[in-house]
Design a protein around this motif. Structure first.
Motif, PDB file in Angstrom:
ATOM      1  N   VAL A  50      79.472 -51.580  59.933  1.00 40.43           N
ATOM      2  CA  VAL A  50      80.733 -51.890  60.616  1.00 40.43           C
ATOM      3  C   VAL A  50      81.460 -50.626  61.063  1.00 40.43           C
ATOM      4  N   ILE A  74      79.906 -62.400  62.907  1.00 40.84           N
ATOM      5  CA  ILE A  74      81.223 -61.837  62.612  1.00 40.84           C
ATOM      6  C   ILE A  74      82.101 -62.022  63.839  1.00 40.84           C
ATOM      7  N   TYR A 104      79.559 -59.561  66.395  1.00 41.92           N
ATOM      8  CA  TYR A 104      78.274 -59.223  65.786  1.00 41.92           C
ATOM      9  C   TYR A 104      77.556 -60.510  65.411  1.00 41.92           C
ATOM     10  N   ASN A 150      86.214 -61.517  65.435  1.00 40.93           N
ATOM     11  CA  ASN A 150      87.482 -60.823  65.222  1.00 40.93           C
ATOM     12  C   ASN A 150      88.593 -61.856  65.052  1.00 40.93           C
ATOM     13  N   TYR A 208      83.415 -63.447  58.684  1.00 43.95           N
ATOM     14  CA  TYR A 208      81.971 -63.556  58.792  1.00 43.95           C
ATOM     15  C   TYR A 208      81.551 -64.948  58.354  1.00 43.95           C
ATOM     16  N   PHE A 227      83.174 -50.850  64.353  1.00 41.63           N
ATOM     17  CA  PHE A 227      84.180 -51.895  64.525  1.00 41.63           C
ATOM     18  C   PHE A 227      85.566 -51.256  64.537  1.00 41.63           C
ATOM     19  N   VAL A 245      88.106 -54.341  57.838  1.00 41.61           N
ATOM     20  CA  VAL A 245      87.447 -53.093  58.220  1.00 41.61           C
ATOM     21  C   VAL A 245      88.531 -52.039  58.385  1.00 41.61           C
ATOM     22  N   TYR A 251      88.457 -59.417  60.123  1.00 42.59           N
ATOM     23  CA  TYR A 251      87.331 -60.127  60.726  1.00 42.59           C
ATOM     24  C   TYR A 251      86.952 -61.293  59.829  1.00 42.59           C
ATOM     25  N   THR A 271      78.487 -52.600  54.876  1.00 38.57           N
ATOM     26  CA  THR A 271      78.952 -53.624  53.948  1.00 38.57           C
ATOM     27  C   THR A 271      77.770 -54.547  53.662  1.00 38.57           C
TER      28      THR A 271
END
Length: 104
Positions: free
Chosen positions: A78, A52, A61, A54, A88, A81, A103, A86, A36
């Protein structure tokens, strides 16, 4: 932050902060399955960090993406993942923008 529709596109928004940092409303593609891309623009030459988390707030990340000097693309893999929602956060200097990412 204020929102302004981009020319010729109603679904894509740009968020402008006091430091003139911009981030496109969505990572592309979204939902993501592999790589992405997050586009970042800034009138300030400054370091860029992408984090990033959850849905529970756990950081999954983080990367120091380099120095933005105008605009840059941050590509994130990703594929490892778990499927889900998620968030970011892109930080340029002391300004932050957070967005949702899915995701698959």
């Amino acid at each position: 932050p204020t929102t302004t529709p981009t020319p010729h596109t109603q679904t894509l928004l740009i968020y402008r902060l006091q430091s003139q940092m911009c981030i496109r409303d969505r990572n592309l593609p979204n939902p993501a399955t592999g790589i992405t891309t997050i586009e970042v623009s800034s009138e300030t030459i400054a370091p860029v960090t992408v984090e990033i988390t959850n849905i529970t707030g756990q950081t999954v990340y983080r990367t120091d993406a380099g120095i933005v000097n105008g605009s840059m693309s941050v590509k994130i893999d990703v594929s490892d993942f778990d499927a889900g929602v998620y968030f970011y956060t892109v930080t340029v200097a002391n300004e932050r923008v957070s967005k949702r990412m899915i995701v698959q």
